[in-house]
Write a protein that holds these residues in place. Structure first.
Motif, PDB file in Angstrom:
ATOM      1  N   ALA A   5       1.256  -0.377   0.057  1.00 34.71           N
ATOM      2  CA  ALA A   5       0.131  -0.454  -0.024  1.00 34.71           C
ATOM      3  C   ALA A   5       0.727   0.913  -0.362  1.00 34.71           C
ATOM      4  O   ALA A   5       0.561   2.420  -1.032  1.00 34.71           O
ATOM      5  CB  ALA A   5      -0.703  -0.196   1.366  1.00 34.71           C
ATOM      6  N   LEU A   6       1.830   1.247   0.734  1.00 28.82           N
ATOM      7  CA  LEU A   6       3.034   2.341   0.937  1.00 28.82           C
ATOM      8  C   LEU A   6       3.614   2.514  -0.335  1.00 28.82           C
ATOM      9  O   LEU A   6       3.400   3.430  -1.446  1.00 28.82           O
ATOM     10  CB  LEU A   6       3.797   2.437   1.727  1.00 28.82           C
ATOM     11  N   LEU A   7       3.941   1.635  -1.407  1.00 30.26           N
ATOM     12  CA  LEU A   7       4.506   1.350  -2.440  1.00 30.26           C
ATOM     13  C   LEU A   7       3.561   1.898  -3.609  1.00 30.26           C
ATOM     14  O   LEU A   7       3.312   3.255  -4.404  1.00 30.26           O
ATOM     15  CB  LEU A   7       5.169  -0.391  -2.986  1.00 30.26           C
ATOM     16  N   SER A   8       2.259   1.390  -3.493  1.00 32.01           N
ATOM     17  CA  SER A   8       1.684   1.992  -4.522  1.00 32.01           C
ATOM     18  C   SER A   8       1.642   3.161  -4.074  1.00 32.01           C
ATOM     19  O   SER A   8       1.058   4.309  -4.691  1.00 32.01           O
ATOM     20  CB  SER A   8       0.157   1.546  -4.127  1.00 32.01           C
ATOM     21  N   GLY A   9       1.537   4.327  -3.072  1.00 38.88           N
ATOM     22  CA  GLY A   9       1.051   4.804  -3.039  1.00 38.88           C
ATOM     23  C   GLY A   9       2.150   6.352  -3.028  1.00 38.88           C
ATOM     24  O   GLY A   9       2.237   7.226  -3.772  1.00 38.88           O
ATOM     25  N   ALA A  10       3.243   5.891  -3.147  1.00 34.40           N
ATOM     26  CA  ALA A  10       4.459   6.150  -3.344  1.00 34.40           C
ATOM     27  C   ALA A  10       4.691   5.973  -5.187  1.00 34.40           C
ATOM     28  O   ALA A  10       4.905   7.484  -5.160  1.00 34.40           O
ATOM     29  CB  ALA A  10       5.798   5.393  -2.938  1.00 34.40           C
ATOM     30  N   ALA A  11       3.799   5.182  -5.442  1.00 36.11           N
ATOM     31  CA  ALA A  11       4.000   5.490  -7.547  1.00 36.11           C
ATOM     32  C   ALA A  11       2.984   5.998  -7.781  1.00 36.11           C
ATOM     33  O   ALA A  11       3.188   7.041  -8.712  1.00 36.11           O
ATOM     34  CB  ALA A  11       3.454   3.624  -7.520  1.00 36.11           C
ATOM     35  N   VAL A  12       1.821   6.775  -7.171  1.00 42.77           N
ATOM     36  CA  VAL A  12       0.919   7.422  -7.985  1.00 42.77           C
ATOM     37  C   VAL A  12       1.793   8.512  -7.790  1.00 42.77           C
ATOM     38  O   VAL A  12       1.621  10.020  -8.797  1.00 42.77           O
ATOM     39  CB  VAL A  12      -0.104   7.124  -6.991  1.00 42.77           C
ATOM     40  N   VAL A  13       1.958   8.874  -6.457  1.00 43.65           N
ATOM     41  CA  VAL A  13       2.722  10.328  -6.337  1.00 43.65           C
ATOM     42  C   VAL A  13       3.659  10.629  -7.024  1.00 43.65           C
ATOM     43  O   VAL A  13       4.534  11.905  -7.145  1.00 43.65           O
ATOM     44  CB  VAL A  13       2.922  10.444  -4.896  1.00 43.65           C
ATOM     45  N   ALA A  14       4.726   9.784  -7.433  1.00 42.19           N
ATOM     46  CA  ALA A  14       5.478   9.844  -8.241  1.00 42.19           C
ATOM     47  C   ALA A  14       5.008  10.046 -10.047  1.00 42.19           C
ATOM     48  O   ALA A  14       5.263  10.594 -10.519  1.00 42.19           O
ATOM     49  CB  ALA A  14       6.790   8.483  -8.168  1.00 42.19           C
ATOM     50  N   ALA A  15       4.020   9.283 -10.399  1.00 42.75           N
ATOM     51  CA  ALA A  15       3.144   9.575 -11.862  1.00 42.75           C
ATOM     52  C   ALA A  15       2.800  11.216 -12.435  1.00 42.75           C
ATOM     53  O   ALA A  15       2.800  11.166 -12.871  1.00 42.75           O
ATOM     54  CB  ALA A  15       2.345   8.423 -11.483  1.00 42.75           C
ATOM     55  N   ILE A  16       2.131  11.613 -11.200  1.00 44.27           N
ATOM     56  CA  ILE A  16       1.480  13.081 -10.367  1.00 44.27           C
ATOM     57  C   ILE A  16       2.605  13.842 -10.726  1.00 44.27           C
ATOM     58  O   ILE A  16       2.918  14.617 -12.486  1.00 44.27           O
ATOM     59  CB  ILE A  16       0.869  13.656  -9.145  1.00 44.27           C
ATOM     60  N   ALA A  17       3.768  13.964 -10.069  1.00 42.43           N
ATOM     61  CA  ALA A  17       4.973  14.568 -10.008  1.00 42.43           C
ATOM     62  C   ALA A  17       5.668  14.559 -11.110  1.00 42.43           C
ATOM     63  O   ALA A  17       5.900  15.389 -11.612  1.00 42.43           O
ATOM     64  CB  ALA A  17       5.845  14.239  -8.753  1.00 42.43           C
ATOM     65  N   ALA A  18       5.744  13.273 -12.026  1.00 41.92           N
ATOM     66  CA  ALA A  18       6.207  13.364 -13.526  1.00 41.92           C
ATOM     67  C   ALA A  18       5.760  13.596 -14.503  1.00 41.92           C
ATOM     68  O   ALA A  18       5.928  14.630 -14.877  1.00 41.92           O
ATOM     69  CB  ALA A  18       6.790  11.685 -13.598  1.00 41.92           C
ATOM     70  N   LEU A  19       4.177  13.508 -14.348  1.00 40.09           N
ATOM     71  CA  LEU A  19       3.388  13.705 -15.334  1.00 40.09           C
ATOM     72  C   LEU A  19       3.979  15.791 -15.093  1.00 40.09           C
ATOM     73  O   LEU A  19       3.570  16.857 -16.321  1.00 40.09           O
ATOM     74  CB  LEU A  19       2.012  13.370 -15.275  1.00 40.09           C
ATOM     75  N   LEU A  20       3.551  16.748 -14.141  1.00 38.76           N
ATOM     76  CA  LEU A  20       3.039  17.725 -14.001  1.00 38.76           C
ATOM     77  C   LEU A  20       4.377  18.796 -14.047  1.00 38.76           C
ATOM     78  O   LEU A  20       4.632  19.574 -14.918  1.00 38.76           O
ATOM     79  CB  LEU A  20       2.330  17.765 -12.418  1.00 38.76           C
ATOM     80  N   THR A  21       5.761  17.374 -14.050  1.00 37.98           N
ATOM     81  CA  THR A  21       7.398  18.385 -14.590  1.00 37.98           C
ATOM     82  C   THR A  21       7.360  17.951 -15.887  1.00 37.98           C
ATOM     83  O   THR A  21       7.842  19.217 -16.158  1.00 37.98           O
ATOM     84  CB  THR A  21       8.172  17.395 -13.207  1.00 37.98           C
ATOM     85  N   TYR A  22       6.675  17.456 -16.302  1.00 31.77           N
ATOM     86  CA  TYR A  22       6.591  17.214 -17.379  1.00 31.77           C
ATOM     87  C   TYR A  22       6.086  18.555 -18.371  1.00 31.77           C
ATOM     88  O   TYR A  22       6.391  19.010 -19.257  1.00 31.77           O
ATOM     89  CB  TYR A  22       6.096  15.805 -18.416  1.00 31.77           C
ATOM     90  N   GLY A  23       4.398  18.431 -17.842  1.00 31.45           N
ATOM     91  CA  GLY A  23       3.630  19.600 -18.233  1.00 31.45           C
ATOM     92  C   GLY A  23       4.133  21.519 -18.054  1.00 31.45           C
ATOM     93  O   GLY A  23       4.350  21.709 -19.113  1.00 31.45           O
ATOM     94  N   TRP A  24       5.530  20.944 -16.986  1.00 32.81           N
ATOM     95  CA  TRP A  24       5.811  22.369 -16.355  1.00 32.81           C
ATOM     96  C   TRP A  24       7.123  22.482 -17.747  1.00 32.81           C
ATOM     97  O   TRP A  24       7.129  24.066 -18.484  1.00 32.81           O
ATOM     98  CB  TRP A  24       6.537  22.755 -15.169  1.00 32.81           C
ATOM     99  N   LEU A  25       7.710  21.726 -17.763  1.00 35.17           N
ATOM    100  CA  LEU A  25       8.542  21.753 -18.599  1.00 35.17           C
ATOM    101  C   LEU A  25       8.363  22.442 -20.324  1.00 35.17           C
ATOM    102  O   LEU A  25       9.158  23.128 -20.905  1.00 35.17           O
ATOM    103  CB  LEU A  25       9.943  20.785 -18.378  1.00 35.17           C
ATOM    104  N   LEU A  26       7.679  21.956 -20.537  1.00 33.48           N
ATOM    105  CA  LEU A  26       6.844  21.913 -22.117  1.00 33.48           C
ATOM    106  C   LEU A  26       6.103  23.432 -21.730  1.00 33.48           C
ATOM    107  O   LEU A  26       6.015  24.437 -23.063  1.00 33.48           O
ATOM    108  CB  LEU A  26       5.471  21.073 -22.177  1.00 33.48           C
TER     109      LEU A  26
END
Length: 101
Positions: A5-26
């Motif tokens: 459950a902790l790993l799942s939560g960390a994965a979702v947080v990392a996924a959101i951070a990745a997409l937000l960072t990619y969008g911000w860079l663009l």
């Protein structure tokens, strides 16, 4: 709360951070090269959205946990790399050749 459950939560947080960072860079520094170099960050973020489902179906498989952990670490490394500041290239060679006498 279990480790999965902790790993799942960390994965979702990392996924959101990745997409937000990619969008911000663009938005911030739009260039065609950014689309291509940041694509790994975007795709890794998308893959991490599948992590909670993979972990529930894995029945405690260590290899699945290691793969999800590696994807999370990849997102952290890619975000750090993409956000580091570099001086803009002015066309001059930056490397200096030191002549030894």
């Amino acid at each position: 709360m279990t480790f999965d459950a902790l790993l799942s939560g960390a994965a979702v947080v990392a996924a959101i951070a990745a997409l937000l960072t990619y969008g911000w860079l663009l938005v911030r520094r739009f260039q065609m090269i950014r689309l291509l170099t940041g694509l790994g960050l975007f795709l890794t973020g998308l893959a991490l959205f599948q992590a909670p489902r993979m972990l529930t179906l894995s029945d405690g498989d260590v290899l699945i946990r290691l793969a999800v952990t590696a994807l999370i670490l990849a997102v952290i490394a890619q975000i750090a790399s993409s956000l580091r500041t570099r001086p803009q290239w002015n066309g001059a060679e930056r490397r200096t050749v030191v002549a030894h006498p």
